[in-house]
Design a protein around this motif. Structure first.
Motif, PDB file in Angstrom:
ATOM      1  N   HIS A   9      34.008   8.813  82.995  1.00 44.20           N
ATOM      2  CA  HIS A   9      34.569  10.068  83.509  1.00 44.20           C
ATOM      3  C   HIS A   9      36.091  10.019  83.460  1.00 44.20           C
ATOM      4  CE1 HIS A   9      30.669  11.429  85.032  1.00 44.20           C
ATOM      5  NE2 HIS A   9      30.494  10.206  85.495  1.00 44.20           N
ATOM      6  N   LYS A  28      34.644  16.156  86.183  1.00 43.46           N
ATOM      7  CA  LYS A  28      33.732  17.073  85.496  1.00 43.46           C
ATOM      8  C   LYS A  28      32.477  16.325  85.090  1.00 43.46           C
ATOM      9  CE  LYS A  28      37.418  19.966  83.726  1.00 43.46           C
ATOM     10  NZ  LYS A  28      37.253  21.205  84.405  1.00 43.46           N
ATOM     11  N   GLU A  29      31.341  16.951  85.363  1.00 41.88           N
ATOM     12  CA  GLU A  29      30.050  16.460  84.927  1.00 41.88           C
ATOM     13  C   GLU A  29      29.462  17.552  84.048  1.00 41.88           C
ATOM     14  OE1 GLU A  29      27.748  13.999  87.980  1.00 41.88           O
ATOM     15  OE2 GLU A  29      28.856  15.451  89.201  1.00 41.88           O
ATOM     16  N   GLU A  30      29.398  17.275  82.760  1.00 40.22           N
ATOM     17  CA  GLU A  30      28.979  18.260  81.766  1.00 40.22           C
ATOM     18  C   GLU A  30      29.907  19.464  81.844  1.00 40.22           C
ATOM     19  OE1 GLU A  30      24.772  18.881  81.571  1.00 40.22           O
ATOM     20  OE2 GLU A  30      24.364  16.765  81.854  1.00 40.22           O
ATOM     21  N   PHE A  31      29.416  20.623  82.271  1.00 36.24           N
ATOM     22  CA  PHE A  31      30.246  21.835  82.300  1.00 36.24           C
ATOM     23  C   PHE A  31      30.640  22.232  83.724  1.00 36.24           C
ATOM     24  CE2 PHE A  31      27.472  22.092  78.565  1.00 36.24           C
ATOM     25  CZ  PHE A  31      28.440  22.078  77.574  1.00 36.24           C
TER      26      PHE A  31
END
Length: 85
Positions: A9, A28-31
């Motif tokens: 990350h 941020k995790e994915e979007f």
């Protein structure tokens, strides 16, 4: 921060930028952007965590994207000095 970086990350320590974010670390995790509020404790205070009104309001607004993370330190570590990384 280092654990998130190690997992690939790119966290931002937003608490250093401005105190009104309502959390300490943004990543941020994915979007989706999540906010982590980090609370430190020792064993004797681990059963409770206090959050500010601003933190509460931000948590309510962000829902599942806001997470409270409690880090519990051993009092022996604190008494013996800094922990080497």
């Amino acid at each position: 921060m280092s654990a998130l970086r190690r997992d690939g990350h790119k966290p931002r320590h937003v608490a250093l930028i401005y105190d009104r974010f309502g959390y300490d670390i943004e990543h941020k995790e994915e979007f989706q952007t999540s906010g982590l509020e980090i609370k430190a404790a020792v064993e004797s205070t681990a059963a409770r965590a206090f959050i500010s009104r601003n933190e509460f309001d931000v948590a309510k607004r962000m829902g599942e994207r806001w997470k409270l993370v409690q880090v519990i330190f051993s009092s022996r570590v604190i008494a013996s000095g800094p922990v080497p990384f």
